[in-house]
Scaffold this motif. Structure first.
Motif, PDB file in Angstrom:
ATOM      1  N   LYS A   2       0.268 -20.339 -11.179  1.00  0.00           N
ATOM      2  CA  LYS A   2       0.233 -18.933 -11.568  1.00  0.00           C
ATOM      3  C   LYS A   2      -0.936 -18.259 -10.853  1.00  0.00           C
ATOM      4  O   LYS A   2      -2.044 -18.783 -10.842  1.00  0.00           O
ATOM      5  CB  LYS A   2       0.058 -18.812 -13.078  1.00  0.00           C
ATOM      6  N   SER A   3      -0.678 -17.116 -10.269  1.00  0.00           N
ATOM      7  CA  SER A   3      -1.716 -16.333  -9.605  1.00  0.00           C
ATOM      8  C   SER A   3      -1.612 -14.899 -10.073  1.00  0.00           C
ATOM      9  O   SER A   3      -0.519 -14.389 -10.278  1.00  0.00           O
ATOM     10  CB  SER A   3      -1.564 -16.381  -8.093  1.00  0.00           C
ATOM     11  N   THR A   4      -2.755 -14.255 -10.223  1.00  0.00           N
ATOM     12  CA  THR A   4      -2.791 -12.847 -10.590  1.00  0.00           C
ATOM     13  C   THR A   4      -3.487 -12.087  -9.475  1.00  0.00           C
ATOM     14  O   THR A   4      -4.578 -12.463  -9.059  1.00  0.00           O
ATOM     15  CB  THR A   4      -3.556 -12.646 -11.914  1.00  0.00           C
ATOM     16  N   LYS A  28      10.615 -20.276  -6.111  1.00  0.00           N
ATOM     17  CA  LYS A  28      11.044 -19.025  -6.720  1.00  0.00           C
ATOM     18  C   LYS A  28       9.822 -18.374  -7.347  1.00  0.00           C
ATOM     19  O   LYS A  28       8.970 -19.058  -7.909  1.00  0.00           O
ATOM     20  CB  LYS A  28      12.096 -19.275  -7.790  1.00  0.00           C
ATOM     21  N   VAL A  29       9.739 -17.071  -7.252  1.00  0.00           N
ATOM     22  CA  VAL A  29       8.615 -16.345  -7.846  1.00  0.00           C
ATOM     23  C   VAL A  29       9.154 -15.235  -8.745  1.00  0.00           C
ATOM     24  O   VAL A  29      10.253 -14.735  -8.553  1.00  0.00           O
ATOM     25  CB  VAL A  29       7.668 -15.734  -6.785  1.00  0.00           C
ATOM     26  N   SER A  30       8.360 -14.886  -9.710  1.00  0.00           N
ATOM     27  CA  SER A  30       8.644 -13.750 -10.584  1.00  0.00           C
ATOM     28  C   SER A  30       7.503 -12.770 -10.410  1.00  0.00           C
ATOM     29  O   SER A  30       6.335 -13.138 -10.537  1.00  0.00           O
ATOM     30  CB  SER A  30       8.711 -14.231 -12.039  1.00  0.00           C
ATOM     31  N   ILE A  31       7.824 -11.537 -10.096  1.00  0.00           N
ATOM     32  CA  ILE A  31       6.789 -10.528  -9.858  1.00  0.00           C
ATOM     33  C   ILE A  31       6.896  -9.455 -10.933  1.00  0.00           C
ATOM     34  O   ILE A  31       7.943  -8.846 -11.120  1.00  0.00           O
ATOM     35  CB  ILE A  31       6.929  -9.904  -8.459  1.00  0.00           C
ATOM     36  N   THR A  32       5.807  -9.246 -11.657  1.00  0.00           N
ATOM     37  CA  THR A  32       5.735  -8.228 -12.687  1.00  0.00           C
ATOM     38  C   THR A  32       4.714  -7.189 -12.256  1.00  0.00           C
ATOM     39  O   THR A  32       3.612  -7.533 -11.851  1.00  0.00           O
ATOM     40  CB  THR A  32       5.289  -8.846 -14.035  1.00  0.00           C
ATOM     41  N   VAL A  33       5.075  -5.927 -12.351  1.00  0.00           N
ATOM     42  CA  VAL A  33       4.163  -4.849 -11.976  1.00  0.00           C
ATOM     43  C   VAL A  33       3.811  -4.071 -13.231  1.00  0.00           C
ATOM     44  O   VAL A  33       4.675  -3.663 -13.994  1.00  0.00           O
ATOM     45  CB  VAL A  33       4.815  -3.909 -10.931  1.00  0.00           C
ATOM     46  N   LYS A  34       2.516  -3.895 -13.468  1.00  0.00           N
ATOM     47  CA  LYS A  34       2.059  -3.071 -14.579  1.00  0.00           C
ATOM     48  C   LYS A  34       0.844  -2.289 -14.134  1.00  0.00           C
ATOM     49  O   LYS A  34       0.132  -2.693 -13.222  1.00  0.00           O
ATOM     50  CB  LYS A  34       1.732  -3.915 -15.814  1.00  0.00           C
ATOM     51  N   THR A  35       0.637  -1.161 -14.754  1.00  0.00           N
ATOM     52  CA  THR A  35      -0.525  -0.353 -14.411  1.00  0.00           C
ATOM     53  C   THR A  35      -1.666  -0.716 -15.352  1.00  0.00           C
ATOM     54  O   THR A  35      -1.450  -1.129 -16.487  1.00  0.00           O
ATOM     55  CB  THR A  35      -0.231   1.154 -14.520  1.00  0.00           C
TER      56      THR A  35
END
Length: 70
Positions: A2-4, A28-35
């Motif tokens: 896991k990387s942030t 496989k990667v999961s990309i989540t975008v949040k402000t």
């Protein structure tokens, strides 16, 4: 694994994409975008905080405060 990554939207470019691809090659990667909340949003995020800030501002306008030298 896991990387942030915390960055400004302006920094999302080809170099960033290539770095992510290299880091997670073949996975496989999961990309989540949040402000992120800025300080003002955070301070005004609850009713209690808003009320406390309003009361503090009223006290300040009335001259009811102490100057502190840091």
């Amino acid at each position: 694994m896991k990387s942030t990554f915390i960055l400004n939207a302006d920094e999302l470019n080809g170099d960033f994409t290539r770095a992510v691809k290299a880091l997670f090659k073949g996975r496989k990667v999961s990309i989540t975008v949040k402000t992120e909340m800025d300080e003002t949003e955070y301070l005004l995020s609850t009713k209690a905080n808003k009320q406390h800030l309003r009361e503090s501002l009223i006290q300040y306008k009335k001259g009811n405060f102490k100057k502190v030298k840091i």
